[in-house]
Design a protein around this motif. Structure first.
Motif, PDB file in Angstrom:
ATOM      1  N   GLN A 120     -76.614  -4.022 -14.779  1.00  0.00           N
ATOM      2  CA  GLN A 120     -77.928  -4.551 -15.138  1.00  0.00           C
ATOM      3  C   GLN A 120     -78.981  -4.099 -14.129  1.00  0.00           C
ATOM      4  OE1 GLN A 120     -76.500  -8.595 -15.197  1.00  0.00           O
ATOM      5  NE2 GLN A 120     -77.016  -8.797 -17.362  1.00  0.00           N
ATOM      6  N   LEU A 121     -78.632  -4.128 -12.863  1.00  0.00           N
ATOM      7  CA  LEU A 121     -79.570  -3.682 -11.835  1.00  0.00           C
ATOM      8  C   LEU A 121     -79.809  -2.181 -11.932  1.00  0.00           C
ATOM      9  CD1 LEU A 121     -78.180  -5.706  -8.808  1.00  0.00           C
ATOM     10  CD2 LEU A 121     -80.315  -6.135 -10.033  1.00  0.00           C
ATOM     11  N   ARG A 122     -78.728  -1.461 -12.145  1.00  0.00           N
ATOM     12  CA  ARG A 122     -78.800  -0.010 -12.142  1.00  0.00           C
ATOM     13  C   ARG A 122     -79.603   0.548 -13.307  1.00  0.00           C
ATOM     14  NH1 ARG A 122     -73.643   3.976 -11.793  1.00  0.00           N
ATOM     15  NH2 ARG A 122     -74.922   5.799 -11.622  1.00  0.00           N
ATOM     16  N   TYR A 123     -79.389  -0.009 -14.492  1.00  0.00           N
ATOM     17  CA  TYR A 123     -80.046   0.537 -15.672  1.00  0.00           C
ATOM     18  C   TYR A 123     -81.353  -0.176 -16.002  1.00  0.00           C
ATOM     19  CZ  TYR A 123     -75.607   2.880 -16.015  1.00  0.00           C
ATOM     20  OH  TYR A 123     -74.512   3.631 -15.728  1.00  0.00           O
ATOM     21  N   GLY A 124     -81.660  -1.259 -15.311  1.00  0.00           N
ATOM     22  CA  GLY A 124     -82.918  -1.956 -15.535  1.00  0.00           C
ATOM     23  C   GLY A 124     -83.888  -1.748 -14.388  1.00  0.00           C
ATOM     24  N   PHE A 125     -83.656  -0.677 -13.624  1.00  0.00           N
ATOM     25  CA  PHE A 125     -84.435  -0.468 -12.406  1.00  0.00           C
ATOM     26  C   PHE A 125     -85.937  -0.336 -12.655  1.00  0.00           C
ATOM     27  CE2 PHE A 125     -83.271   3.813 -13.718  1.00  0.00           C
ATOM     28  CZ  PHE A 125     -84.470   4.501 -13.598  1.00  0.00           C
ATOM     29  N   ASN A 169     -70.628   1.041 -10.821  1.00  0.00           N
ATOM     30  CA  ASN A 169     -70.327   0.255 -12.017  1.00  0.00           C
ATOM     31  C   ASN A 169     -68.987  -0.448 -11.869  1.00  0.00           C
ATOM     32  OD1 ASN A 169     -72.660   1.040 -13.326  1.00  0.00           O
ATOM     33  ND2 ASN A 169     -71.703   2.760 -14.341  1.00  0.00           N
ATOM     34  N   HIS A 170     -68.717  -1.383 -12.768  1.00  0.00           N
ATOM     35  CA  HIS A 170     -67.432  -2.094 -12.859  1.00  0.00           C
ATOM     36  C   HIS A 170     -67.128  -2.919 -11.620  1.00  0.00           C
ATOM     37  CE1 HIS A 170     -66.865   0.345 -16.377  1.00  0.00           C
ATOM     38  NE2 HIS A 170     -66.905   1.455 -15.663  1.00  0.00           N
TER      39      HIS A 170
END
Length: 157
Positions: free
Chosen positions: A119-124, A106-107
């Motif tokens: 966005q990529l990490r939590y929308g996987f 993150n960040h």
């Protein structure tokens, strides 16, 4: 403010802890605002400094094209780009893509497309399929999209 620092520490909020320490210490890093031109002379004007940085990075990131004759490549022993890949390897599967997305930090700054790691990490869940299809096309054509080769350089004041 000290109470905020202690509370942040008790909740393991390291980012907030260091922000408070920075505020309390009052130490500010002095920004180096000296830029030299090609002749080595100092530039004081901020507009000229920005132009010099633009010139520097343009030259750095857009080198003059070189020409190579195909005859120069004859007899050249070419090593594979990826020692770990072989002809039997296949494009990344869904599980590999999923694990990679989960490991993103993150960040971090987003790329030229404006998509952040968060966005990529939590929308996987909705991304694995389309990413797999995209990676398969790249794998089969053996060509990287031009947009993947571009980056953003920002001057941080």
């Amino acid at each position: 403010m000290v109470d905020d620092l202690e509370e942040a520490e008790s909740h393991c909020q390291q980012r907030k802890v260091w922000q408070r320490i920075k505020q309390l210490s009052g130490n500010r890093r002095r920004r180096a605002n000296a830029v030299r031109d090609l002749a080595g002379d100092m530039i004081d004007n901020p507009v000229q400094q920005r132009e010099r940085w633009t010139e520097y990075f343009s030259k750095l990131l857009n080198p003059a094209p070189t020409t190579t004759q195909l005859t120069d490549l004859e007899g050249l022993n070419i090593d594979p780009c990826f020692d770990c890949l072989s002809a039997e390897d296949s494009p990344p599967n869904s599980e590999e893509i999923l694990q990679t997305l989960k490991r993103l930090k993150n960040h971090k700054s987003s790329g030229i497309d404006g998509v952040s790691n968060e966005q990529l990490r939590y929308g996987f869940s909705g991304l694995v399929g389309p990413l797999k299809a995209l990676f398969c096309v790249v794998w089969e054509k053996e060509q990287i999209p031009e947009g993947w080769l571009k980056g953003i350089i920002s001057v941080i004041p």
